[in-house]
Design an enzyme around this catalytic site. Sequence first.
Site, PDB file in Angstrom:
ATOM      1  N   TYR A  60      20.867 -65.863 -44.761  1.00  0.00           N
ATOM      2  CA  TYR A  60      19.703 -66.574 -44.219  1.00  0.00           C
ATOM      3  C   TYR A  60      19.958 -66.984 -42.774  1.00  0.00           C
ATOM      4  O   TYR A  60      19.117 -66.767 -41.893  1.00  0.00           O
ATOM      5  CB  TYR A  60      19.407 -67.794 -45.083  1.00  0.00           C
ATOM      6  CG  TYR A  60      18.350 -68.708 -44.509  1.00  0.00           C
ATOM      7  CD1 TYR A  60      17.002 -68.381 -44.586  1.00  0.00           C
ATOM      8  CD2 TYR A  60      18.701 -69.902 -43.878  1.00  0.00           C
ATOM      9  CE1 TYR A  60      16.028 -69.217 -44.049  1.00  0.00           C
ATOM     10  CE2 TYR A  60      17.741 -70.745 -43.343  1.00  0.00           C
ATOM     11  CZ  TYR A  60      16.410 -70.401 -43.429  1.00  0.00           C
ATOM     12  OH  TYR A  60      15.452 -71.230 -42.898  1.00  0.00           O
ATOM     13  N   SER A  88      14.601 -72.113 -37.380  1.00  0.00           N
ATOM     14  CA  SER A  88      15.206 -73.185 -38.178  1.00  0.00           C
ATOM     15  C   SER A  88      16.319 -73.787 -37.344  1.00  0.00           C
ATOM     16  O   SER A  88      16.837 -73.142 -36.431  1.00  0.00           O
ATOM     17  CB  SER A  88      15.785 -72.612 -39.481  1.00  0.00           C
ATOM     18  OG  SER A  88      16.592 -73.563 -40.149  1.00  0.00           O
TER      19      SER A  88
END
Length: 274
Positions: free
Chosen positions: A146, A133
């Site tokens: 996360y 990401s």
Amino acid sequence: MPKTVFITGASTGIGYATAQLFHQKGWNVVATMRSPEKATSLAQLDNVLCLPLDVTNFSSIQPAVDAALERFAAIDVLVNNAGYGLLGAFEACTAEQIQRQFATNVFGLMEVTRAFLPHFRSRRSGVIVSIASIGGRIAFPLYSPYHSTKWAVEGFSDSLQYELEPFNIRVKLIEPGPIKTDFYTRSPEISQQPGLTAYDSFIAKVMPNMTKSGETGSPPEVTAAVIFQAATDGIQRLRYPAGGNAGMLLLLRKLLPDAMFAAIVRAATIGRSS
């Protein structure tokens, strides 16, 4: 002879779009997920094998790999896609939630990768594509666990590429920006602690902006196209930004001083520049 891709987390979003694209390109597709009985549309496609695999249940990994090899004889590309986001104030996160976040996004990814290494080494060929990401190099509020997992995936992949180069195994990282999937609705787990209200006003400011970024993000098909590019370009390149202004954001993070970039993040998420 058609090549074969093995995808984790293929039931929805990026994983589903990736399975569809590889199939359209003439590949054999092994689409794995926790509940393959729900994959009715994928299961109906020729040369698509839907298998049960829960990356947090290590005992489910090798049987899926074995079944895939029994069906297609060889796997050319592994796509580590399974993952989700734990969202909320870190103080409200339980130890179990944090462990589950790492179990899915990091330890499961590592274990699936390990399961494929003997096969790829024996063939002296293979591509490992892991979905990281922009959140593996940029951080936003309310996503600290996360982000921690995605930074771990970045470091793991960056190191692993050197170990696997002698065996002609390529390691790739896909770095999506905001994607228009159910990541912001179905996928997140929200941390809450009864009686902890100190962060409520902060969360009330940030959440609408984070949700909006998902609503205006790129469709998962954009990331699927980048995954296909990474899997097939035949070059020794590690990182691939994907959609959602990912390339621009990562470039800004690289060029700007920490304080200046932090001010941009604050303005975009909290609504103030300092």
